[in-house]
Motif scaffolding. Structure first.
Motif, PDB file in Angstrom:
ATOM      1  N   HIS A   1     -55.439 -80.067   8.570  1.00  0.00           N
ATOM      2  CA  HIS A   1     -56.265 -79.087   7.869  1.00  0.00           C
ATOM      3  C   HIS A   1     -55.439 -78.290   6.860  1.00  0.00           C
ATOM      4  CE1 HIS A   1     -59.272 -79.821  11.058  1.00  0.00           C
ATOM      5  NE2 HIS A   1     -60.125 -79.358  10.173  1.00  0.00           N
ATOM      6  N   ILE A   2     -54.218 -77.932   7.222  1.00  0.00           N
ATOM      7  CA  ILE A   2     -53.355 -77.201   6.296  1.00  0.00           C
ATOM      8  C   ILE A   2     -53.027 -78.075   5.082  1.00  0.00           C
ATOM      9  CG2 ILE A   2     -51.072 -76.180   6.013  1.00  0.00           C
ATOM     10  CD1 ILE A   2     -51.220 -75.350   8.964  1.00  0.00           C
ATOM     11  N   GLN A   3     -52.688 -79.348   5.337  1.00  0.00           N
ATOM     12  CA  GLN A   3     -52.369 -80.255   4.240  1.00  0.00           C
ATOM     13  C   GLN A   3     -53.571 -80.468   3.330  1.00  0.00           C
ATOM     14  OE1 GLN A   3     -49.413 -81.660   3.490  1.00  0.00           O
ATOM     15  NE2 GLN A   3     -50.311 -82.668   1.690  1.00  0.00           N
TER      16      GLN A   3
ATOM     17  N   SER B   1     -54.164 -79.404  13.195  1.00  0.00           N
ATOM     18  CA  SER B   1     -53.838 -78.191  12.440  1.00  0.00           C
ATOM     19  C   SER B   1     -53.051 -78.536  11.182  1.00  0.00           C
ATOM     20  CB  SER B   1     -53.034 -77.228  13.314  1.00  0.00           C
ATOM     21  OG  SER B   1     -53.754 -76.847  14.465  1.00  0.00           O
TER      22      SER B   1
END
Length: 363
Positions: free
Chosen positions: A307-309, A304
């Motif tokens: 993916h955010i980074q 998670s």
């Protein structure tokens, strides 16, 4: 910035010339640490699984020779295949600067098989922890036949999160580098659905099932599902008045000369019988479940964050021009990618270690 091939999303409606690779193959800030980590994982995974495989295959283990032992064998085989396809394949890709020398269909098939084997290993652990498995026959082929419905169900269930890999993978040729890369080429919405499906079916659902089985084992649902997929528990009625005979003997209702994995209480009036389980097996299941919960939870957390980074980095690059050197100096995403490699495959090392520990060291 370190980019994994499964995290590069391209718009198929745009021309390939719009996507210039912003790195040279040797300029990954995390390339060396990925190579070192994958090499260590490969060595330890091969050592542990190759040590466990002949034990479960040829030795009469403390888990008996029933369906439980057969599923441990299936888990070991699945882990070995995951190592040879997933870890070894990732190591080769990292050593080649993430370049892909095969066709686009080969790229899709590779990630399809890797995803399927990872999901299969996860759900085999769910079956070992949650299901009520018994022994009724002595031959390995007959025991595999008893589990055929369960294994077929696992085969098709674990295909669900892997099938999208065949439709979203393709190769991208970079004329500047003279190489092609295996990437995800799809719209953002489709990519989002793919990530959600992978999270839910391949990781989160097995995690929740194992957690519930630890909190409340032997539920009526687990017993019902077990009765449907693997059949009735074995019952020894050789003692006085149809009771269980505890001394070793050749029971006419149970093939083989050792006690079954699970015995049925013949005096139980309920349609779902009470079951007695070996304490070594209970310890194995508990340690396996705890390790799986921890490794899966950490994988979901790191994935998670990755993916955010990646989304933040992509938005930042699109909003302002950035030099290649500045992009290469961003090591946070490279560290996340390395951690993601570790938590993807660490369970393939832990599972055989727990089996060997339970077989030789648990009292």
């Amino acid at each position: 910035m370190s980019l994994l091939p499964e995290e590069i999303v391209l718009d198929p409606d745009s021309a390939e010339s719009e996507y210039q690779m912003m790195y040279e193959p040797g300029e990954f800030s995390g390339e060396e640490q990925n190579l070192v980590l994958l090499s260590i994982l490969l060595v330890f995974a091969l050592l542990t699984n190759l040590a466990a495989f002949p034990i479960i295959l040829f030795r009469r283990t403390r888990f008996g020779n029933g369906q439980f032992a057969v599923l441990i064998l299936c888990l070991t085989v699945s882990d070995l295949l995951t190592i040879l396809v997933g870890i070894l394949g990732a190591l080769i890709l990292e050593a080649g600067g993430m370049s892909w020398v095969g066709s686009g269909s080969g790229c899709a098939v590779y990630y399809f098989i890797t995803s399927w084997l990872l999901g299969l290993s996860n759900y085999l652990i769910v079956c070992l922890v949650c299901m009520v498995l018994v022994k009724r026959s002595s031959g390995i082929l007959s025991r595999l036949q008893e589990c055929r419905l369960l294994l077929l169900s696992l085969f098709f269930l674990t295909l669900l999160p892997a099938i999208p890999e065949l439709g979203i993978r393709s190769t991208f040729s970079d004329p500047l580098l003279g190489s092609q890369f295996c990437i995800i080429s799809t719209q953002d919405g489709v990519y989002g659905m793919y990530v959600v499906l992978k999270f839910l079916v391949r990781h989160l659902l097995p995690l929740v099932l194992v957690f519930l089985c630890i909190i409340k084992p032997r539920t009526r649902i687990a017993k019902r599902v077990s009765l449907i997929l693997v059949g009735e528990p074995a019952a020894c009625e050789c003692g006085p008045s149809g009771t269980e005979l505890t001394r070793p003997h050749e029971c006419p209702k149970i093939s083989g000369r050792c006690r079954p994995d699970l015995l049925r209480d013949t005096e139980e009036k309920s349609s779902i019988p009470a079951l007695l389980e070996d304490p070594v097996r209970r310890r194995y299941k508990l340690v396996l479940a705890i390790s799986f919960i921890i490794s899966s939870a950490l994988y979901l957390l790191v994935d998670s964050m990755f993916h955010i980074q990646s989304a933040v980095t992509e938005s930042w690059v699109e909003s302002q021009p950035i030099a290649k050197a500045e992009l290469a100096d961003s090591k946070h995403e490279a560290n996340l990618a390395t951690a993601l490699h570790f938590f993807t495959f660490v369970q393939q090392i832990i599972s055989p270690v727990i089996f060997i520990y339970a077989e030789f060291f648990v009292k």
